[in-house]
Design a protein around this motif. Sequence first.
Motif, mmCIF file in Angstrom:
data_model
loop_
_atom_site.group_PDB
_atom_site.id
_atom_site.type_symbol
_atom_site.label_atom_id
_atom_site.label_comp_id
_atom_site.label_asym_id
_atom_site.label_seq_id
_atom_site.Cartn_x
_atom_site.Cartn_y
_atom_site.Cartn_z
ATOM 1 N N THR A 1 0.847 -1.193 0.000
ATOM 2 C CA THR A 1 0.000 0.000 0.000
ATOM 3 C C THR A 1 0.881 1.242 0.000
ATOM 4 N N ALA A 2 0.262 2.413 -0.134
ATOM 5 C CA ALA A 2 1.014 3.665 -0.150
ATOM 6 C C ALA A 2 1.769 3.868 1.165
ATOM 7 N N GLU A 3 1.186 3.409 2.279
ATOM 8 C CA GLU A 3 1.836 3.591 3.580
ATOM 9 C C GLU A 3 3.114 2.780 3.705
ATOM 10 N N VAL B 1 5.432 2.590 1.457
ATOM 11 C CA VAL B 1 6.524 3.247 0.721
ATOM 12 C C VAL B 1 7.136 4.327 1.603
ATOM 13 N N LEU C 1 7.117 3.668 -7.645
ATOM 14 C CA LEU C 1 6.280 3.424 -6.471
ATOM 15 C C LEU C 1 5.657 4.719 -5.958
ATOM 16 N N LYS C 2 6.435 5.820 -6.028
ATOM 17 C CA LYS C 2 5.925 7.122 -5.582
ATOM 18 C C LYS C 2 4.744 7.548 -6.443
ATOM 19 N N ARG D 1 2.709 5.611 -8.109
ATOM 20 C CA ARG D 1 1.550 4.763 -7.864
ATOM 21 C C ARG D 1 0.943 5.067 -6.499
ATOM 22 N N ALA D 2 1.784 5.417 -5.509
ATOM 23 C CA ALA D 2 1.265 5.762 -4.193
ATOM 24 C C ALA D 2 0.390 7.010 -4.254
ATOM 25 N N ALA D 3 0.733 7.950 -5.159
ATOM 26 C CA ALA D 3 -0.023 9.201 -5.276
ATOM 27 C C ALA D 3 -1.363 9.005 -5.974
ATOM 28 N N LEU E 1 -1.022 -0.537 -4.173
ATOM 29 C CA LEU E 1 -0.160 0.068 -5.194
ATOM 30 C C LEU E 1 -0.437 -0.538 -6.561
#
Length: 435
Positions: A240-242, A244, A289-290, A292-294, A300
């Motif tokens: 998940t975004a958390e 990263v 990854l950044k 996709r997290a946004a 992700l």
Amino acid sequence: MATVEKRTTKDGKTTRWRVKWREGGGRDGDWDGETFDYQADAKRFKALVDAAGNRRPAPAQLVEHGFAHLAPAPATTPVDEPAPMTFREYALAWLDTLTKPHVETKRKYRERLEKHVFPVLGDKPITDITLRMMREWQTGLLEAGLSRKTIANIRGESVYPIFRAACRRGEDGEPPVRSYNPLEGLALPDGVKYERDILETPEDAALFLTAAYEVDPEAADLILAALATGLRWGEVAALTAEAVRLHLGTVEVRQVLRKVNRRWVVEPKPKTKKGYRSVPVHPMVMEMLKRRAAAGTKFLFVAPHGNHWRYEDFYDWRWVKIRMLAESRGLRGHITMHGLRHSLLTLLANEGLELAGLTHLAGHAQVSTTMDVYVHATTSHHEPVRRIVGGFLEASIRAGEEQRASGVTRAGEIRGRVHRATRQTAAAGKTGPGR
């Protein structure tokens, strides 16, 4: 009427008293009798026989008058012996006693037993299972198409511990159920042992990633993350975004996807403590990854329907197409998703990454697991071997050329040494003792 006879042993030292009578008192009755150490006991017993009509007294009379030892044993009602415990019954009871394994691990053990063990051994008494039965069971699994590795996993994780527990005393001191483990010393069935195909070189990895991005950039991002981090499918698909950590340049394994009862579910924590870990990420991969997290999605990497990928869907709809394209362009081997994890760990080991770091990256509890299972032999040693062998061959050629230039051959030198040694031995014999 019964009579009492005095009897003395041959040595004349012991006297005994025997009560004799004919059954029923008639001449045709069979003789019966009892012998006593004391005359008083014999007379009392004779009185009972006479009162019974020259028949053996009833058991109740014998007990009443002190002759209970002559009464027949009371008839006992036969008690049904409990049925012997089957392998299935013992195995399920053993599973219930386990406390350390994760609930999913226990589920996997039971699933393997139900599918591969119980159909053959489940209804057999656990005490009757022999080494021959276990060997035939293994051979049957191999003939059914299971690999030696799969059979080894079923044996080592789900069957061997059951027999090992049956050979131990119970929790309350009960004797062991079995005297030996029928898998002890039993070799795995013969079969071809294949090593997992991996991406052996950066060039192989580049070829595969290129094919992935041509087929589906969304799926390719997941493949890149798996290859660049060495995460398991359930770990990378659950990111998940958390997870990263941009300021550290890492991703954290906080949760995993696990298949339970044929459904993929999110487990809030890894199976073991070693599963909690931070994995370093290359800056170029971190940019992906950044991004996709946004995007604000729950995971992700999301499937077309917006939720996490199911392994079966990803494999059928994306992976097979990507692999076929890569193989058509010259990729060697038949790579699996888990093979990406093996590939990274092998490449890092060949680069000399310390074992502690390699094991932490893999999330393994033991170094031996990483080195024995995940690190494979590659062709990276071919050039060093050629270089070293070429070095001593060139040295040998130069030495030969120098010998030829000096007019001295190795063979000539050896013959000269032998000739000199022979002459010295002959001379010593002529001057030695006794001459």
